[in-house]
Design an enzyme around this catalytic site. Structure first.
Site, short mmCIF file in Angstrom:
data_model
loop_
_atom_site.label_atom_id
_atom_site.label_comp_id
_atom_site.label_asym_id
_atom_site.label_seq_id
_atom_site.Cartn_x
_atom_site.Cartn_y
_atom_site.Cartn_z
NE ARG A 66 -0.37 0.37 4.98
CZ ARG A 66 0.51 1.24 5.45
NH1 ARG A 66 0.82 2.31 4.74
NH2 ARG A 66 1.09 1.05 6.62
N GLY A 176 -7.09 0.27 2.46
CA GLY A 176 -8.19 1.18 2.74
C GLY A 176 -7.92 2.12 3.89
CB ALA A 178 -7.37 1.98 10.28
CB CYS A 194 1.37 8.47 8.88
SG CYS A 194 -0.15 7.56 9.27
#
Length: 229
Positions: A66, A176, A178, A194
């Site tokens: 991802r 996707g 969270a 992140c």
């Protein structure tokens, strides 16, 4: 769109199942939305740097395909995986990401919480001093491409409540978002969430919202269905 509430499932088999589903898709394969909850796991995106995983200890680290950097999944978090054919739906990737974030914002609004976007930093954030306030946050206007320690100033006064990371293969999406509902947030201190050192992570429980995983999952699922239709 077929919505499948998977409940608690291990991360790696779910990731592999998403890949297999996407690789096997035909032009008429119905889109699906998987909603689940994972045991503790750190996941690294394609841009992930090992230095952002500070002290994983007993929690496994899984490399994925991802976008983005490292994040944490664990009990008390609603994870949603839309498996969509963007070309058939007529969405460009940027619009798709916008709709994912909008679904979170509208879910939070059901609890009276105001969600905020930060330009250049996908995900949804809330004001730590007043999660219910609607006023503009000065940090949202800061240039997101500035380098060095000042880069994190854009998050001043904010806590991240939802993370987003996607993969698009042959116009089809997986991975996707969270949404943090009622978690043990300690594992987030073992990473730079992140890729941002010192970024605060919060959940609905932390900001005073009492709800269940099932309720939050149902709300988020309905918002995603409406916005992705």
């Amino acid at each position: 769109m077929q919505v499948k509430v998977l409940g608690p499932v291990d991360y790696l088999p779910t990731y592999q199942a998403m890949q297999a589903f996407t690789e096997a898709r035909a032009p008429d394969t119905p889109d699906e939305l998987w909603i689940c909850e994972h045991p503790p796991v750190f996941t690294q995106g394609l841009a992930g740097q090992a230095g952002h995983v500070l002290a994983p200890a007993e929690i496994p680290v899984v490399a994925t395909n991802r976008g983005g950097q490292v994040t944490y999944h664990g009990p008390g978090q609603v994870v949603a995986y839309p498996l969509m054919d963007l070309r058939r739906r007529g969405y460009f990737v940027k619009e798709y990401v916008y709709r994912l974030e909008e679904a979170v914002i509208r879910t939070l609004a059901e609890f009276g919480v105001t969600g905020h976007r930060v330009r250049g930093a996908p995900g949804i954030y809330v004001r730590l001093d007043d999660p219910f306030a609607h006023s503009v946050i000065p940090g949202l206007t800061r240039d997101p491409w500035i380098a060095g320690p000042a880069r994190n100033d854009m998050f001043q006064g904010l806590g991240k409540i939802a993370a987003l990371g996607i993969k698009v293969s042959r116009h089809c999406t997986y991975h996707g978002l969270a949404l943090n509902v009622a978690m043990d947030l300690e594992p987030f201190s073992r990473i730079n969430p992140c890729g941002y050192a010192g970024l605060r992570t919060v959940d609905l429980s932390t900001i005073g919202i009492s709800t269940t995983w099932n309720e939050a999952a149902a709300l988020l699922g309905h918002k995603l269905e409406a916005l992705l239709a």
